[in-house]
Motif scaffolding. Structure first.
Motif, mmCIF file in Angstrom:
data_model
loop_
_atom_site.group_PDB
_atom_site.id
_atom_site.type_symbol
_atom_site.label_atom_id
_atom_site.label_comp_id
_atom_site.label_asym_id
_atom_site.label_seq_id
_atom_site.Cartn_x
_atom_site.Cartn_y
_atom_site.Cartn_z
ATOM 1 N N VAL A 70 0.845 -1.100 -0.011
ATOM 2 C CA VAL A 70 -0.144 0.203 0.095
ATOM 3 C C VAL A 70 0.863 1.180 0.145
ATOM 4 N N GLY A 71 0.179 2.407 -0.046
ATOM 5 C CA GLY A 71 0.643 3.613 -0.020
ATOM 6 C C GLY A 71 -0.436 4.690 -0.557
ATOM 7 N N HIS A 72 -0.924 4.453 -1.641
ATOM 8 C CA HIS A 72 -2.173 5.028 -2.110
ATOM 9 C C HIS A 72 -3.362 4.677 -1.072
ATOM 10 N N GLY A 115 -9.139 4.073 7.395
ATOM 11 C CA GLY A 115 -9.307 5.338 8.143
ATOM 12 C C GLY A 115 -10.613 6.112 7.639
ATOM 13 N N ASP A 116 -11.169 7.169 8.476
ATOM 14 C CA ASP A 116 -12.398 7.757 7.991
ATOM 15 C C ASP A 116 -11.855 8.702 6.756
ATOM 16 N N GLY A 117 -10.543 9.185 6.731
ATOM 17 C CA GLY A 117 -10.094 9.795 5.696
ATOM 18 C C GLY A 117 -9.850 9.031 4.292
ATOM 19 N N ASP A 176 -11.917 5.686 13.087
ATOM 20 C CA ASP A 176 -12.474 7.051 12.830
ATOM 21 C C ASP A 176 -11.647 8.060 13.737
ATOM 22 N N ASN A 177 -10.842 9.155 13.432
ATOM 23 C CA ASN A 177 -10.049 10.006 14.203
ATOM 24 C C ASN A 177 -10.371 11.380 13.939
ATOM 25 N N THR A 178 -11.610 11.517 12.882
ATOM 26 C CA THR A 178 -12.123 12.596 12.351
ATOM 27 C C THR A 178 -11.219 13.429 11.704
ATOM 28 N N PHE A 206 1.931 16.517 12.517
ATOM 29 C CA PHE A 206 2.656 15.104 12.904
ATOM 30 C C PHE A 206 2.048 13.882 12.174
ATOM 31 N N HIS A 207 1.471 14.203 11.329
ATOM 32 C CA HIS A 207 0.996 13.144 10.239
ATOM 33 C C HIS A 207 2.126 12.574 9.530
ATOM 34 N N GLY A 208 2.926 13.273 8.848
ATOM 35 C CA GLY A 208 4.225 12.804 8.272
ATOM 36 C C GLY A 208 5.196 14.110 8.423
ATOM 37 N N ALA A 233 -7.332 17.379 -3.146
ATOM 38 C CA ALA A 233 -7.801 16.066 -2.898
ATOM 39 C C ALA A 233 -7.253 15.949 -1.498
ATOM 40 N N ALA A 234 -7.606 16.418 -0.594
ATOM 41 C CA ALA A 234 -7.148 16.379 0.951
ATOM 42 C C ALA A 234 -5.698 16.447 1.007
ATOM 43 N N MET A 235 -5.114 17.286 0.252
ATOM 44 C CA MET A 235 -3.708 17.525 0.502
ATOM 45 C C MET A 235 -3.496 19.211 0.557
#
Ligand SMILES: Cc1ncc(C[n+]2csc(CCOP(=O)(O)OP(=O)(O)O)c2C)c(N)n1
Length: 623
Positions: A113-115, A144-146, A173-175, A295-297, A340-342
């Motif tokens: 995985v990765g995407h 994840g919820d994302g 789910d961490n919103t 702190f996501h990445g 798109a979420a970035m």
């Protein structure tokens, strides 16, 4: 000996007394925080699923049972508990272990995985094979919820729910996505979690109406009707039930005992099941709990302060892009941007703040993002869809079918084009030139500097009559100064940076222009011509024709796949015009997946750094 040191496989974890699981969770947290502080990586997502990972490995038995992580950026505890503790300090380093799950790295990684958003589809495939083979192991997907905002996840749910087969989807789910999660499903999940409120309101209405005599009876009838319709909206998990899944939860994803109890209870139910767990992203590390987006990445950081190691002096292309979008947002009042979420990664935070009504975060939905943005552009709004090169792969059909075919004047801003570094092969943006070149009606540009990026974006928006793709790397800009004014660049024009006498012609694209020029400076004044091929399509045919005619040897350099790349385009042009240089060599990325490591290290390995280019120029000059 710590508990962690006693575990190198799921079987060993099962020998640990469950009473000690909170100690194990703490050891895992300390180990991950300490290690990631020096390697960098996806910290907050992994800290959020430590209890879940322990519970999963206690209840299930991979590799027989299939555990499939979505994205895989949260699987650090899983890696550590499945035999990779001693290698964990090599996470994302050249020659080390991957930051994501990888089938060739471990038998415990059922899926690479990765995407995002692939886990449910993969889980269904494993489950179907199990059924066909008459086996009876369990299949678990953790999403994840994302990642659930991606359309692919719903394609999987749709298919899996109807299949009726045994599989478990755990919804973590961490919103949060990288930023706050968006969209109707995110809201729905919040409503589920908030449903105790609904329960309370319900009983209060009941109490009040009960005290109100005859009139109360009337209100109770109305209240019951309201309750029935509310139930459809708020009864936890109705959406998933409608998809054919048995819904369980929501439960506390940091309560290992409860997780084990529920997982055991539902393990043998032979149906598609969804367990909704609530977690805190960054759990147990204050700076990450406070700022889960940062702190996501991230790169190396200081554990006591949470400060990230000082970044490079020069701005990145991303930063230049973000600032240019704010200026252009002022200039063009119709300008819209899509991500798109970035939002953070693409540098659009300032634009979002300044022009909230013209900024759209559509979730992890690149395909949708491109079609949606194309319609905005079709209606006369200048629109920039900012999507990393690697994630744009998800939108390939949309670029052909919805954008180029209909000649929509949409601008695709493709960040992280080329080698991205530690995220590795799932994330390198090395295929875009090849996949875009084949499409008619599209302009492909690659800036060689921050100023050129600004001018190309400006030209695309000012032009507003063509589809544009502008690709730029994950790196700092080479410019000493940025020119403040925007200037149009003639579409398809190249620029000769250094004119030689005709011995060797160097045609460089985007991020390779600067190192190529630097390498060429090492040779005698007249031997090499260097050209900034800022347009990959259309090429500057007139200039190329003249240069091919006047040079003995030619070399093309691009930070992209050689197959279908810019170099092949130059070779095809030479062939079509019947011009045959003594040597025509294409330099770029060979026909293989490139591993992970620092961007600089990988470019060096590929001979795409100044030194590597110098050596190749030298050998061609001498041959
Ligand atoms: C197709 C695709 N688009 C974008 C990304 C970048 N990305 C990585 S993780 C992530 C957020 C995932 O959120 P969620 O699934 O809720 O997991 P969390 O990080 O919150 O644990 C995003 C947008 C990706 N990996 N794949």
């Amino acid at each position: 000996m710590s508990l962690l040191e006693q575990i190198s496989s799921p079987a060993e974890l099962k020998n640990i007394d469950t009473e000690k699981f909170s100690q194990l969770a703490q050891e895992l947290r300390d180990f991950i925080i300490s290690s990631v502080s020096s390697t960098g990586g996806h910290l907050a997502p992994s800290l959020g699923v430590i209890e879940l990972t322990i519970a999963l490995l206690y209840v299930y038995s991979p590799p027989e049972d299939k555990i499939i992580w979505d994205v895989g950026h949260q699987s650090y505890a899983y890696k550590i508990l499945t035999g990779r503790r001693e290698k964990f300090h090599t996470l994302r380093q050249l020659g080390g272990i991957s930051g994501f799950n990888n089938r060739s790295e471990s038998q415990y990684d059922a899926w690479g995985v990765g995407h995002a958003s692939t886990s449910i589809s993969a889980a269904l495939g494993f489950a179907m094979n199990r059924d066909l083979a008459g086996q009876n192991h369990n299949v678990v997907a953790i999403i994840g919820d994302g990642a659930l905002t991606g359309g692919l996840a719903f394609e999987g749910l749709n298919n899996a729910g109807a299949s009726g087969t045994e599989m478990l989807v755990i919804l973590n789910d961490n919103t949060m996505s990288i930023s706050k999660n968006v969209g109707a499903v995110a809201k729905y999940l919040t409503d589920i979690v908030a449903s105790p409120f609904y329960q309370k309101v319900k009983s209060e209405i009941w109490d009040i109406t009960g005290k109100a005599g005859e009139l109360g009876k009337y209100f109770r009838t109305i209240a019951r009707k309201m309750e029935d319709s509310l139930k459809n909206l708020i009864v936890p998990g109705m959406l998933f039930e409608q998809f054919g899944f048995e819904y369980y939860g929501p439960i506390d994803g940091h309560d290992t005992g409860e997780l084990i109890r529920v997982l055991r209870e539902i393990k043998d139910i032979k149906k598609p099941k969804l367990l909704h767990i609530i977690t805190k992203k960054g759990k147990g590390f204050q700076p990450a709990e406070k700022d889960a987006t940062k702190f996501h990445g991230l790169g190396k950081f200081n554990i006591s302060t949470g400060e990230v190691e000082k970044e490079a002096e020069k701005p990145t292309y991303t930063k230049i892009f973000g600032a240019a979008m704010v200026e252009l947002g002022e200039k063009f009042k119709d300008l819209c941007t899509t991500t798109a979420a970035m939002e953070v990664g693409t540098g659009l935070c300032e634009f979002h703040k300044k022009f909230p009504e013209r900024f759209f975060d559509v979730g992890i939905a690149e395909n949708h993002a491109v079609v949606f943005s194309a319609a905005l552009a079709a209606e006369g709004r200048r629109t920039v869809a900012a999507i990393y090169s690697t994630f744009m792969q998800r939108a390939y059909d949309a670029i052909i079918h919805d954008v180029a075919l209909q000649k929509i004047p949409l601008v695709l801003a493709m960040d992280r084009a080329g080698i991205v570094g530690e995220d590795g092969p799932t994330h390198h943006g090395i295929f875009d030139i090849s996949y875009l070149r084949a499409i008619p009606n599209i302009i492909i540009a690659a800036p060689s500097s921050g100023t050129q990026l600004r001018n190309l974006i400006f030209t695309a928006l000012d032009d507003f009559s063509n589809t544009w793709a502008i690709r730029y790397p994950r790196s700092t800009i080479p410019d000493e100064d940025i020119e403040e004014n925007f200037e149009r660049i003639e579409i398809g024009s190249w620029e000769i940076l250094k004119r030689g006498s005709g011995e060797l012609l160097v045609l460089a694209v985007g991020s390779m222009v600067h190192p190529a020029l630097e390498a060429a400076q090492n040779f005698s004044e007249n031997s090499i011509t260097v050209v900034d091929c800022r347009f990959v399509k259309p090429i500057d045919e007139e200039m190329l024709f003249e240069l091919l005619k006047s040079h003995e040897k030619v070399i093309t350099i691009e930070e992209g796949s050689l197959l279908g790349g810019f170099g092949e385009g130059v070779a095809a042009f030479a062939q079509e015009k019947n011009i045959f240089p003594k040597i025509l060599k294409n330099i770029g990325i060979p026909d293989e997946f490139i591993t992970f490591g620092k961007r600089d290290e990988l470019l060096k390995m590929l001979s795409l750094d100044t030194d590597g280019i110098f050596k190749q120029l030298k050998s061609i000059l001498q041959s």
